[in-house]
Each structure stands twice: as C-alpha cells, then as structure tokens.
Scaffold this active site. Structure first.
Site, PDB file in Angstrom:
ATOM      1  N   ASP A   1      28.363 -29.710   5.919  1.00 49.53           N
ATOM      2  CA  ASP A   1      28.723 -31.006   5.329  1.00 49.53           C
ATOM      3  C   ASP A   1      27.613 -32.045   5.454  1.00 49.53           C
ATOM      4  O   ASP A   1      27.877 -33.242   5.563  1.00 49.53           O
ATOM      5  CB  ASP A   1      30.021 -31.545   5.978  1.00 49.53           C
ATOM      6  CG  ASP A   1      31.161 -30.566   5.837  1.00 49.53           C
ATOM      7  OD1 ASP A   1      31.210 -29.870   4.808  1.00 49.53           O
ATOM      8  OD2 ASP A   1      31.995 -30.497   6.760  1.00 49.53           O
TER       9      ASP A   1
ATOM     10  N   LYS B   1      24.617 -31.194   1.127  1.00 45.01           N
ATOM     11  CA  LYS B   1      23.826 -30.234   0.345  1.00 45.01           C
ATOM     12  C   LYS B   1      24.105 -30.362  -1.157  1.00 45.01           C
ATOM     13  O   LYS B   1      23.188 -30.361  -1.965  1.00 45.01           O
ATOM     14  CB  LYS B   1      24.149 -28.797   0.808  1.00 45.01           C
ATOM     15  CG  LYS B   1      23.779 -28.542   2.259  1.00 45.01           C
ATOM     16  CD  LYS B   1      24.238 -27.173   2.733  1.00 45.01           C
ATOM     17  CE  LYS B   1      25.721 -27.043   2.963  1.00 45.01           C
ATOM     18  NZ  LYS B   1      26.263 -27.811   4.102  1.00 45.01           N
TER      19      LYS B   1
ATOM     20  N   GLY C   1      32.531 -26.824   0.744  1.00 48.59           N
ATOM     21  CA  GLY C   1      33.005 -27.913  -0.105  1.00 48.59           C
ATOM     22  C   GLY C   1      31.810 -28.818  -0.316  1.00 48.59           C
ATOM     23  O   GLY C   1      31.358 -29.480   0.613  1.00 48.59           O
ATOM     24  N   HIS C   2      31.225 -28.758  -1.498  1.00 53.83           N
ATOM     25  CA  HIS C   2      30.008 -29.510  -1.784  1.00 53.83           C
ATOM     26  C   HIS C   2      30.347 -30.644  -2.755  1.00 53.83           C
ATOM     27  O   HIS C   2      30.778 -30.394  -3.873  1.00 53.83           O
ATOM     28  CB  HIS C   2      28.931 -28.591  -2.368  1.00 53.83           C
ATOM     29  CG  HIS C   2      28.460 -27.536  -1.395  1.00 53.83           C
ATOM     30  ND1 HIS C   2      27.523 -26.592  -1.715  1.00 53.83           N
ATOM     31  CD2 HIS C   2      28.799 -27.311  -0.100  1.00 53.83           C
ATOM     32  CE1 HIS C   2      27.307 -25.824  -0.650  1.00 53.83           C
ATOM     33  NE2 HIS C   2      28.083 -26.240   0.337  1.00 53.83           N
TER      34      HIS C   2
ATOM     35  N   GLN D   1      27.495 -23.976   4.339  1.00 51.12           N
ATOM     36  CA  GLN D   1      27.639 -24.152   5.782  1.00 51.12           C
ATOM     37  C   GLN D   1      26.359 -24.786   6.352  1.00 51.12           C
ATOM     38  O   GLN D   1      25.679 -25.507   5.653  1.00 51.12           O
ATOM     39  CB  GLN D   1      27.965 -22.821   6.489  1.00 51.12           C
ATOM     40  CG  GLN D   1      29.373 -22.315   6.214  1.00 51.12           C
ATOM     41  CD  GLN D   1      29.567 -21.754   4.819  1.00 51.12           C
ATOM     42  OE1 GLN D   1      28.874 -20.847   4.398  1.00 51.12           O
ATOM     43  NE2 GLN D   1      30.511 -22.298   4.071  1.00 51.12           N
TER      44      GLN D   1
HETATM   45  P1  GDP Z   1      27.960 -30.468   1.790  1.00 53.96           P
HETATM   46  O1  GDP Z   1      29.038 -29.522   2.151  1.00 53.96           O
HETATM   47  O2  GDP Z   1      26.729 -30.289   2.625  1.00 53.96           O
HETATM   48  O3  GDP Z   1      27.625 -30.462   0.320  1.00 53.96           O
HETATM   49  O4  GDP Z   1      28.516 -31.925   2.130  1.00 53.96           O
HETATM   50  P2  GDP Z   1      30.007 -32.476   1.823  1.00 53.96           P
HETATM   51  O5  GDP Z   1      30.141 -32.751   0.401  1.00 53.96           O
HETATM   52  O6  GDP Z   1      31.029 -31.612   2.469  1.00 53.96           O
HETATM   53  O7  GDP Z   1      30.007 -33.801   2.701  1.00 53.96           O
HETATM   54  C1  GDP Z   1      29.112 -34.842   2.462  1.00 53.96           C
HETATM   55  C2  GDP Z   1      29.931 -36.110   2.157  1.00 53.96           C
HETATM   56  O8  GDP Z   1      29.107 -37.241   2.271  1.00 53.96           O
HETATM   57  C3  GDP Z   1      30.467 -36.147   0.736  1.00 53.96           C
HETATM   58  O9  GDP Z   1      31.678 -36.844   0.725  1.00 53.96           O
HETATM   59  C4  GDP Z   1      29.378 -36.906  -0.023  1.00 53.96           C
HETATM   60  O10 GDP Z   1      29.885 -37.576  -1.171  1.00 53.96           O
HETATM   61  C5  GDP Z   1      28.958 -37.901   1.027  1.00 53.96           C
HETATM   62  N1  GDP Z   1      27.546 -38.316   0.992  1.00 53.96           N
HETATM   63  C6  GDP Z   1      26.457 -37.584   0.664  1.00 53.96           C
HETATM   64  N2  GDP Z   1      25.331 -38.304   0.880  1.00 53.96           N
HETATM   65  C7  GDP Z   1      25.731 -39.504   1.357  1.00 53.96           C
HETATM   66  C8  GDP Z   1      25.038 -40.668   1.795  1.00 53.96           C
HETATM   67  O11 GDP Z   1      23.826 -40.741   1.821  1.00 53.96           O
HETATM   68  N3  GDP Z   1      25.816 -41.713   2.224  1.00 53.96           N
HETATM   69  C9  GDP Z   1      27.163 -41.676   2.248  1.00 53.96           C
HETATM   70  N4  GDP Z   1      27.813 -42.742   2.689  1.00 53.96           N
HETATM   71  N5  GDP Z   1      27.844 -40.596   1.844  1.00 53.96           N
HETATM   72  C10 GDP Z   1      27.145 -39.512   1.416  1.00 53.96           C
HETATM   73  P1  IMO Z   2      29.873 -26.650   3.703  1.00 57.61           P
HETATM   74  O1  IMO Z   2      29.146 -25.684   2.779  1.00 57.61           O
HETATM   75  C1  IMO Z   2      31.674 -27.403   7.613  1.00 57.61           C
HETATM   76  C2  IMO Z   2      33.384 -23.945   9.692  1.00 57.61           C
HETATM   77  C3  IMO Z   2      34.894 -23.945   9.883  1.00 57.61           C
HETATM   78  C4  IMO Z   2      34.995 -23.164  11.182  1.00 57.61           C
HETATM   79  C5  IMO Z   2      33.888 -22.117  11.034  1.00 57.61           C
HETATM   80  C6  IMO Z   2      34.368 -20.757  10.512  1.00 57.61           C
HETATM   81  O2  IMO Z   2      30.788 -27.562   2.991  1.00 57.61           O
HETATM   82  O3  IMO Z   2      28.893 -27.319   4.606  1.00 57.61           O
HETATM   83  P2  IMO Z   2      35.153 -19.886   8.136  1.00 57.61           P
HETATM   84  O4  IMO Z   2      36.265 -20.346   7.241  1.00 57.61           O
HETATM   85  O5  IMO Z   2      33.790 -19.942   7.521  1.00 57.61           O
HETATM   86  O6  IMO Z   2      35.428 -18.547   8.766  1.00 57.61           O
HETATM   87  O7  IMO Z   2      35.167 -20.944   9.355  1.00 57.61           O
HETATM   88  O8  IMO Z   2      32.954 -22.668  10.121  1.00 57.61           O
HETATM   89  N1  IMO Z   2      32.930 -24.122   8.286  1.00 57.61           N
HETATM   90  C7  IMO Z   2      32.417 -25.253   7.806  1.00 57.61           C
HETATM   91  N2  IMO Z   2      32.256 -26.467   8.381  1.00 57.61           N
HETATM   92  N3  IMO Z   2      31.261 -27.193   6.333  1.00 57.61           N
HETATM   93  C8  IMO Z   2      31.385 -25.989   5.762  1.00 57.61           C
HETATM   94  O9  IMO Z   2      30.846 -25.690   4.563  1.00 57.61           O
HETATM   95  C9  IMO Z   2      32.030 -24.960   6.487  1.00 57.61           C
HETATM   96  N4  IMO Z   2      32.354 -23.681   6.201  1.00 57.61           N
HETATM   97  C10 IMO Z   2      32.897 -23.178   7.318  1.00 57.61           C
HETATM   98  O10 IMO Z   2      35.400 -25.240  10.006  1.00 57.61           O
HETATM   99  O11 IMO Z   2      34.649 -23.996  12.259  1.00 57.61           O
HETATM  100 MG    MG Z   3      31.032 -29.549   2.773  1.00 61.63          MG
END
Ligand code: GDP
Ligand code: IMO
Ligand code: MG
Length: 425
Positions: free
Chosen positions: A13, A16, A40-41, A224
């Site tokens: 998270d 990416k 979840g991107h 991840q």
């Molecule tokens: P990913 O899994 O690495 O793609 O990241 P996620 O989407 O799960 O989580 C990143 C969260 O931070 C999302 O809700 C984005 O919309 C938000 N986000 C990304 N970059 C920024 C930033 O620079 N500032 C803030 N406030 N939010 C951001």
């Molecule tokens: P993105 O791509 C954050 C974590 C789960 C758990 C562990 C194993 O959005 O960064 P799994 O379902 O993969 O067997 O769970 O890994 N986990 C993540 N945490 N972001 C993710 O993906 C994750 N994908 C798995 O919470 O701790």
């Molecule tokens: Mg994510």
C-alpha cells in the site's frame, strides 16, 4: 531494451498504483508479475477513483498493452467483476489486456482453504486478505495447480482432481462446505472462466521478450511490498510470492540482465495491515493521527492499517534486496502538519544496537530514532520542488544520505497531478 521494475519497499500500500499510472506514458507496455486480488492499487484522476486488484495500473493511459504475467494468481470471479466495472466506465479492456496462459487459477475451494487455514492458526493467524492466495501458490509449488491454459484441455478432469484434494483437506480442518453453497460458488466460477476465455490469452514470456526485441519499453508493476516477500519478508507473516525485483524475472520470463531501472516506492512513514511484527508501530495519538490524515484503511478489506514512523533499517534492507536505482516517496503531505518527524535509524535489541535488519523482527526491538523538524506547510497544491519548504528539503536530503539512493519523485496527494519530479543531481 530493458524492463523497468516498480515495487513497494515496505509492507504494501505504498502507492504503487498511482505511480504506475503516472509513469505509464513513458512506456509501451505495463506488466503485473506476481500476487493476485490480494492487491488493491488505487488511482485518482479527473475527480474519479479506481481500485485495481488483478488488472495492471497502466490501463487508463493511452495505447499501452497491459499484461497479466505468469507469476500472477487469478480469481476468475473477481477478475470478471473488476473487468466489467472497468468496461462500464469506458475502458476498452479487451483491446489492451493480455493474460498469460500460465497464470494459476484461484478456485472457490482455494478461498475456503484460506479461511480454514487461518481459523486453524487461531491467535497466530496471518490476517490474510482471504482471497485464497496462500493455497493457490501452495498448489503451484507442489505441482497440483490449475493454470488458465488448462481451461482449453480436459479442464473438468483437472478441476475435479484439484477439488477432491481440497475437499479432503477441508474435511481434515473440519471446514467442509455445504454442498449447495459450494455448487453455487462453482457455477459462478465456471461462468467466469468462460468470460475470461474471451480475453486475449497468450504466451506472455514471448510477448514481452518480443516487445523488448522491437525496442519497446516495459514497466513491471509489483504488488504487495518487499517486507511481505515469501523469502525475505517478516516470515511467516508474509504473502506467498516473491515480491522483490527478481520476481519480475520469474513472474514474466524476463532474464536478470534485462532489468533496467528499479523504482522503489515508500511512504514518508510506514504502515502494515494484517498480523505480524512492526518495530516502529505507534499505538498512541500520533499513530491515530497518521491513520486519519492518511486515510489508512485497506483498499481491499477496509481493515485499519497499523501506522508508525519510517523505518530506515528496513528500507536499507529492501533497497539492497531489490537493487533499487531510484526512490519514490509517497504521501509526504500526510506529515504536513507535524511539529516533528521521526525516522528509525537503528534497532536496539537487548544491549546491541544494529543497523542490519535481523533474521527475526519478532523479538523486543527498541527503535533508535533521529528527530527532524516538521515543515508545517500544506504542500498538496505545489507544482515543483522549488516550492518545497526548507525543512522538507532537509528531510529528503537526510533520507537520500541514509539510504544512499536518489529520491527522484515525491508524491504530495492521491491525484495523478500531485506528483513532483525532482531533477537528478
Ligand atoms: P498500492 O497498493 O501500493 O497501490 O497503494 P494503495 O492504493 O493500497 O494505498 C495508497 C493510498 O494512498 C491510496 O488511497 C492512494 O489514493 C493514496 N495516495 C497515493 N499517493 C498519495 C499521496 O501522495 N498522498 C496522499 N495523501 N494519498 C496518496
Ligand atoms: P498491495 O498490492 C498490504 C498482506 C495481508 C496479510 C499478508 C498475507 O495493495 O500493496 P495474503 O492474502 O497475501 O495471503 O495475505 O499480506 N497483504 C497486503 N498488505 N497490501 C497488499 O497489497 C497486500 N497483499 C497482502 O494483509 O498480512
Ligand atoms: Mg494496496
């Protein structure tokens, strides 16, 4: 030509999805190399927000091919949901998406096994996303898995053999599903397989290497984060794939000497979702403040993300494992109002102080912090690095020195536009 790889350096998270979307115009193709719908991107632009789970984050720009590589595990039902939503919002997915024949399929019983395994672990549960990731990769490695390419030959036979194994395992875990419930899940799943077969299913290793040969550029998108890597993460509280840069080689069929830039993404602080150790976790009002300001709730499960200060011991380790050539700092704006920012520069374990990430971080670790002054400035509307407050510039410089790697992009908000490129020194 070489591929560039973009991946997370913490526990996921990091942002990416947002950065892949921002960088996509520089590339001819974007390819996911591991993970599945546990990801979840999130992408935000033009007032709209999208969360992608299995489909690469390069689909919203123009003209790029998006590839789901062999290292990915795909749930046909969740894929169908995701694809239909995207098609509804106007994305011409069928013309841009290619899916490897070698992706492993997540079946309904994989998901049931994920839940049953977690239940069996009791207080030691991993806190998985419940998407069947562990059981699917287990079957891949134990050579029992079902691949998308199998959907074209003797599929029922292969499916039933796998299901029989799963049913025995579920029974041993006292988790046999009701026949009717399972039949409904299977009907939906088989429908989704038919839907999936309508996409362009390819030998993606030949596609990618062919693109490189033609002089085309490819960005590989990680899911991840490195601290969730099956070999090097905080085992056993990890995911079941190699999230590090070498995962792009095995997850796409790209040779190691074909890797160019490695973009390592990290948040200006740190988060983790699910169970497992987290040395810099904050249990106080500061942790809550970061969670509230950063909206730190899981994009897939809605779970609260645990929050803490940035951990440079962990980042040095993950930069080393990935061969990171450029760093990208995300969510800097979340710290805009803080008087002081802390960065963990060493771990104190008993009487020993170390800067080397230890074998286990489950022991009692006391983080050693360096405290830096906050910038106390709203950066969310800034257009260039010249506008950055001095304290923030100092924070960047401090990190670059500690991590011995340049920070080339800084993100100051969730929108595509809230991205500042730094001029290379
Ligand atoms: P990913 O899994 O690495 O793609 O990241 P996620 O989407 O799960 O989580 C990143 C969260 O931070 C999302 O809700 C984005 O919309 C938000 N986000 C990304 N970059 C920024 C930033 O620079 N500032 C803030 N406030 N939010 C951001
Ligand atoms: P993105 O791509 C954050 C974590 C789960 C758990 C562990 C194993 O959005 O960064 P799994 O379902 O993969 O067997 O769970 O890994 N986990 C993540 N945490 N972001 C993710 O993906 C994750 N994908 C798995 O919470 O701790
Ligand atoms: Mg994510």
């Amino acid at each position: 030509m070489k591929v560039d790889v973009l991946l997370g350096l913490q526990w996921g998270d990091e942002g990416k999805g947002k950065v892949v979307d921002v960088l996509t115009p520089r590339y001819d193709a974007v390819a996911r190399f591991q993970g599945g719908p546990n990801a979840g991107h999130t992408l935000e632009f033009e007032g709209k927000k999208y969360v992608l789970r299995s489909i690469p984050s390069g689909i919203f720009q123009h003209g790029q091919i998006n590839i789901i590589g062999n290292g990915v595990v795909l749930d046909p039902v969740l894929f169908k949901q995701e694809a239909e939503e995207l098609e509804k919002s106007g994305v011409d997915l069928r013309s841009i998406l290619r899916i490897s024949k070698k992706v492993h399929l997540i079946t309904p019983t994989h998901r049931l096994l994920d839940a049953a395994n977690e239940k069996a672990k009791g207080g030691k549960k991993i806190g998985t996303t419940g998407k069947g990731i562990g059981p699917t990769y287990t079957d891949k490695i134990s050579r029992n898995g079902l691949r998308l390419g199998d959907a074209f030959h003797n599929f029922d036979e292969k499916y039933n053999a796998l299901k029989a194994m799963h049913m025995a395992r579920l029974a041993s875990l006292d988790s046999t599903p009701e026949a009717e419930q399972l039949a409904t899940l299977e009907d939906t799943w088989m429908d989704a397989i038919e839907y999936l077969k309508g996409f362009d299913i390819v030998d993606s290793e030949f596609l990618i290497n062919g693109l490189l040969k033609e002089g085309k550029s490819v960005l590989c998108e990680g899911a991840q984060g490195t601290l969730l890597d099956i070999d090097f993460g905080s085992y056993p509280f990890v995911t079941s794939s190699n999230t590090i840069s070498s995962g792009a080689c095995s997850g796409l069929g790209v040779a190691p000497n074909k890797i160019g830039e490695v973009f390592g993404i990290f948040k200006a602080y740190c988060t983790r979702v699910g169970s497992g150790p987290f040395p810099t976790e904050l249990f106080d009002a500061t942790g809550k403040r970061i969670r509230d300001l950063g909206h730190e709730y899981g994009a897939v499960t809605g779970r609260e993300r645990r929050c803490g200060w940035i951990d440079l011991v962990a980042l040095k380790y993950t930069i080393m494992l990935n061969g990171v050539t450029q760093l990208i700092m995300m969510k800097s704006d979340v710290l805009d109002g803080f008087d002081e920012i802390k960065a963990c520069t060493a771990y104190k374990i008993g009487d020993t102080v170390t800067t080397q990430f230890p074998y286990s971080i489950e022991e009692d670790i006391e983080p050693v912090y360096t405290t830096l002054p906050g910038w106390k400035t709203d950066m969310t509307g800034m257009q260039s690095e010249d506008e950055f407050p001095t304290e923030f510039k100092n924070y960047i410089e401090f990190l670059e020195k500690e991590l011995e790697t340049p920070i080339t992009i800084v993100s100051i908000g969730p929108d595509r536009k809230q991205t500042i490129e730094r001029t290379k020194k």
